[in-house]
Each structure stands twice: as C-alpha cells, then as structure tokens.
Enzyme design. Sequence first.
Site, PDB file in Angstrom:
ATOM      1  N   ASP A   1      -7.172  -1.338  -4.335  1.00  0.00           N
ATOM      2  CA  ASP A   1      -8.222  -0.989  -3.373  1.00  0.00           C
ATOM      3  C   ASP A   1      -9.150   0.074  -3.948  1.00  0.00           C
ATOM      4  OD1 ASP A   1      -7.067  -2.710  -1.515  1.00  0.00           O
ATOM      5  OD2 ASP A   1      -5.795  -1.139  -0.688  1.00  0.00           O
TER       6      ASP A   1
ATOM      7  N   ASP B   1       0.848  -1.196   0.000  1.00  0.00           N
ATOM      8  CA  ASP B   1       0.000   0.000   0.000  1.00  0.00           C
ATOM      9  C   ASP B   1       0.878   1.239   0.000  1.00  0.00           C
ATOM     10  OD1 ASP B   1      -2.409  -1.476   0.163  1.00  0.00           O
ATOM     11  OD2 ASP B   1      -2.185  -1.661   2.329  1.00  0.00           O
TER      12      ASP B   1
END
Length: 205
Positions: free
Chosen positions: A178, A144
């Site tokens: 995401d 991420d």
Amino acid sequence: MSLKKPILIIILILLVDQISKIYVKTHFSLGDGVKVFDWFQFLFVENEGMAWGAKIPGEYGKLILTTFRLFAIVGIAYWLWDSVRKGGSKVLIVAIALIFAGAFGNIIDSVFYGLIFNDSHHQVASMFPPEGGYGTLFHGKVVDMLYFPLWKGYLPEWIPFWGGKFFTFFDPVFNIADMSISTGVGLLIAFNKRAFPKKKTEEEE
C-alpha cells in the site's frame, strides 16, 4: 532509463512486502500487535476487499475483485514497458514501478494466501498446513500490519457532525505494498509536470 532499474525496484519492494507479510502471518494471530511508539504499532489485520476494507457484496464479490486486479496489473505492466520504450521521464517510470510493485504484492495475497496459510483467528497461522489453507485460489485476504495512530482524542464540540466524538488520526492499517502504491501516486501528483512533460510545438522550438 532502461527496464532493469524499475524491475530491480519492483523485486526489492516485493521481497520486503512479502517477507513482512509472511512474518506477521506466521508469528501473530489476528488482532495481535506490538507497540513500538505511541504513534506507531505493528497490528495484524486482514483485508478481504478493497482499500479501507470496502468489499464487493455477494458470493462472487471477492472473485470479481481479484480478477479485476489481475487485469489492472497487466495494464500497469504495459504502461511501464511503453513508458520505458518511449523514453519517459525517470519520475514517471519510478512511479509506475512503485504502483506496479504494490499492486502485484497485494495480488499475491489475494490469489495465493488462501491456499498456503490456515486461519489466523485465535491462532498463529502455519504456512502450507497439511490440512490445507483457509480459502481457495483467488480468495485470499490481504495482510496489513502498519498502524500509525498519530493522534487520539475527543474532537471539539464546535466541529459539525463529529464534534465531541472520539477520533483517531491516522486510523487505517496498511502494508508495504500500500505504501508503494501511495508513494507512486504521490510522485505523479507532486511532480506532474516532470512526469508528463509537454512536447514543444514547432512554434515554441
């Protein structure tokens, strides 16, 4: 809509997602970041489990999670194929393609990243290191890097439970995959009637 367009969407998202993850993984050590604006940063973190960093406890928790993701992606793929076959709405097909691309992007991390990268703690990781990766098949960590701390400060005292505490909005760090999943789900919610049009009965016709 033919299957070619959603496949193109999936390929483009996967490319952007994986290129961004590989770049961050091979140029930053864990916890490093670059401040672009006060409200936006590139911040390298790794997610070992589910959304919001939640994990399935136990020795086989990660394996169970990755296996579940693999079964889920097969179901989403069938949903996409079946929706195209039945002439589903463009909103529905695009939304499913976005969800599939995001889920598949994170599955690549979970399945393979443990094999093809070494550890990022206090060092910049190498791709395909001669000494081997930091994990095994199905035990990779999701990369991420997108962080949007839109507001930071102390909450007013009158707010129950959280009053007077330091608070960051928006705190989670996420990735392109995401974003793709969230956008797909958002389309299904916002355009629910267009995504799932009701069939007219004989009396209505």
